[in-house]
Write an enzyme that holds these catalytic residues in place. Structure first.
Site, PDB file in Angstrom:
ATOM      1  N   ASP A 135      -1.858  -0.633   6.201  1.00  0.00           N
ATOM      2  CA  ASP A 135      -2.000   0.074   7.477  1.00  0.00           C
ATOM      3  C   ASP A 135      -3.453   0.318   7.865  1.00  0.00           C
ATOM      4  O   ASP A 135      -3.711   0.890   8.922  1.00  0.00           O
ATOM      5  CB  ASP A 135      -1.287   1.432   7.396  1.00  0.00           C
ATOM      6  CG  ASP A 135      -2.029   2.414   6.506  1.00  0.00           C
ATOM      7  OD1 ASP A 135      -2.302   2.071   5.331  1.00  0.00           O
ATOM      8  OD2 ASP A 135      -2.346   3.526   6.968  1.00  0.00           O
ATOM      9  N   ASP A 159       0.867  -1.162   0.000  1.00  0.00           N
ATOM     10  CA  ASP A 159       0.000   0.000   0.000  1.00  0.00           C
ATOM     11  C   ASP A 159       0.921   1.233   0.000  1.00  0.00           C
ATOM     12  O   ASP A 159       2.131   1.111   0.221  1.00  0.00           O
ATOM     13  CB  ASP A 159      -0.883  -0.033   1.255  1.00  0.00           C
ATOM     14  CG  ASP A 159      -1.701   1.220   1.429  1.00  0.00           C
ATOM     15  OD1 ASP A 159      -2.354   1.646   0.466  1.00  0.00           O
ATOM     16  OD2 ASP A 159      -1.673   1.784   2.541  1.00  0.00           O
ATOM     17  N   ASP A 205      -0.121   5.168   1.119  1.00  0.00           N
ATOM     18  CA  ASP A 205      -0.341   6.073   2.249  1.00  0.00           C
ATOM     19  C   ASP A 205      -0.337   5.307   3.562  1.00  0.00           C
ATOM     20  O   ASP A 205      -1.123   4.377   3.758  1.00  0.00           O
ATOM     21  CB  ASP A 205      -1.683   6.800   2.094  1.00  0.00           C
ATOM     22  CG  ASP A 205      -1.679   7.796   0.948  1.00  0.00           C
ATOM     23  OD1 ASP A 205      -0.826   8.683   0.942  1.00  0.00           O
ATOM     24  OD2 ASP A 205      -2.531   7.666   0.048  1.00  0.00           O
ATOM     25  N   THR A 207      -2.470   1.165  -4.489  1.00  0.00           N
ATOM     26  CA  THR A 207      -2.925   2.279  -3.665  1.00  0.00           C
ATOM     27  C   THR A 207      -4.343   2.710  -4.013  1.00  0.00           C
ATOM     28  O   THR A 207      -4.805   2.512  -5.143  1.00  0.00           O
ATOM     29  CB  THR A 207      -1.969   3.482  -3.817  1.00  0.00           C
ATOM     30  OG1 THR A 207      -2.479   4.605  -3.086  1.00  0.00           O
ATOM     31  CG2 THR A 207      -1.801   3.878  -5.278  1.00  0.00           C
ATOM     32  N   SER A 208      -5.011   3.337  -3.050  1.00  0.00           N
ATOM     33  CA  SER A 208      -6.338   3.891  -3.277  1.00  0.00           C
ATOM     34  C   SER A 208      -6.276   5.295  -3.854  1.00  0.00           C
ATOM     35  O   SER A 208      -7.311   5.904  -4.128  1.00  0.00           O
ATOM     36  CB  SER A 208      -7.140   3.900  -1.965  1.00  0.00           C
ATOM     37  OG  SER A 208      -7.375   2.583  -1.517  1.00  0.00           O
ATOM     38  N   LYS A 212     -10.307  -1.075  -2.706  1.00  0.00           N
ATOM     39  CA  LYS A 212     -10.226  -1.829  -1.457  1.00  0.00           C
ATOM     40  C   LYS A 212     -11.477  -1.542  -0.625  1.00  0.00           C
ATOM     41  O   LYS A 212     -11.938  -0.399  -0.603  1.00  0.00           O
ATOM     42  CB  LYS A 212      -8.977  -1.411  -0.671  1.00  0.00           C
ATOM     43  CG  LYS A 212      -7.672  -1.602  -1.447  1.00  0.00           C
ATOM     44  CD  LYS A 212      -6.504  -0.959  -0.703  1.00  0.00           C
ATOM     45  CE  LYS A 212      -5.224  -1.003  -1.534  1.00  0.00           C
ATOM     46  NZ  LYS A 212      -4.097  -0.324  -0.852  1.00  0.00           N
TER      47      LYS A 212
END
Length: 222
Positions: free
Chosen positions: A167, A17, A19, A110-111, A142
């Site tokens: 995280d 991931d 962030d 990543t989002s 996600k």
């Protein structure tokens, strides 16, 4: 599957991931959402309780007052976020871990939108991955496992042969659903909010040894 602390285990590739996992962006993320919440009279804490690890559009759809242009609201949040680099740094251990990995053995999922993710990675002084799966590269964000499954396959591996670092709960759920090994970092939330996973304080707790068969991982956690 859940790796045991301090016991070496083997994978073929690592999926990160961004962030909160590779890059500390908590300040810009929270400031962007608090500003948007204040603009619309929404409780910012309610937003922040669910926003971490999700695509911006999904959080905006959930909280935006009726009648607003959703795409415009997404741009408002993301423009504020990406133009705020105060406090953006690499998570401890990220630079060293990436340097130890062959470039065809890791990816970022990543989002954040693809272009925004590249900007953040540069701001943090980390190397751009050869493979980056952003919010605009998937049909489902996600906790759907699409991003992690896609990254594993594009690297040439079965998802079950990969290790996911995350995280936030949506990403952890996505990693598990993809069939990957999953390790949680407590860089954003408390360990009790990440129950069911091996928790590490950051990536400095990870050691990797590369050989012709793959990656041997040792994680010192709790």
């Amino acid at each position: 599957m859940k790796p045991a602390s301090d016991i070496p285990f083997r994978v073929r590739a690592i999926l990160f991931d961004m962030d909160g996992t590779l890059i500390d962006t908590k300040g810009p993320v929270e400031r962007a959402w608090r500003a948007w919440a204040a603009h619309h009279g929404i409780d910012p804490d309610a937003i922040l309780a669910v926003a971490h690890g999700r695509r911006t559009i999904e959080t905006v759809r959930r909280f935006a007052p009726a009648g607003l242009d959703i795409e415009e609201q997404v741009r408002m949040v993301e423009d504020r976020y990406i133009n705020d680099a105060d406090g953006v740094v690499a998570v401890p251990g990220a630079r060293e871990l990436l340097a130890a990995l062959p470039r065809n053995r890791w990816a970022v999922v990543t989002s954040a939108p693809h272009g925004m993710a590249e900007t953040r990675i540069r701001q943090a002084g980390l190397p751009l991955p050869d493979l980056l799966i952003g919010a605009d590269d998937v049909s489902q964000g996600k906790p759907d496992p699409e991003g992690y499954r896609s990254a594993a396959v594009k690297l040439g591996f079965d998802p079950g042969e990969t290790l996911v670092f995350e995280d936030a709960p949506p990403g952890l759920e996505a990693g598990h659903a993809a069939g990957a090994w999953v390790i949680a970092l407590t860089t954003t939330l408390r360990p009790d909010e990440l129950a069911g996973n091996l928790c590490l304080p950051d990536l400095s707790a990870v050691r990797v040894r590369v050989d012709e068969d793959g990656l041997e991982i040792v994680a010192t956690g709790r």
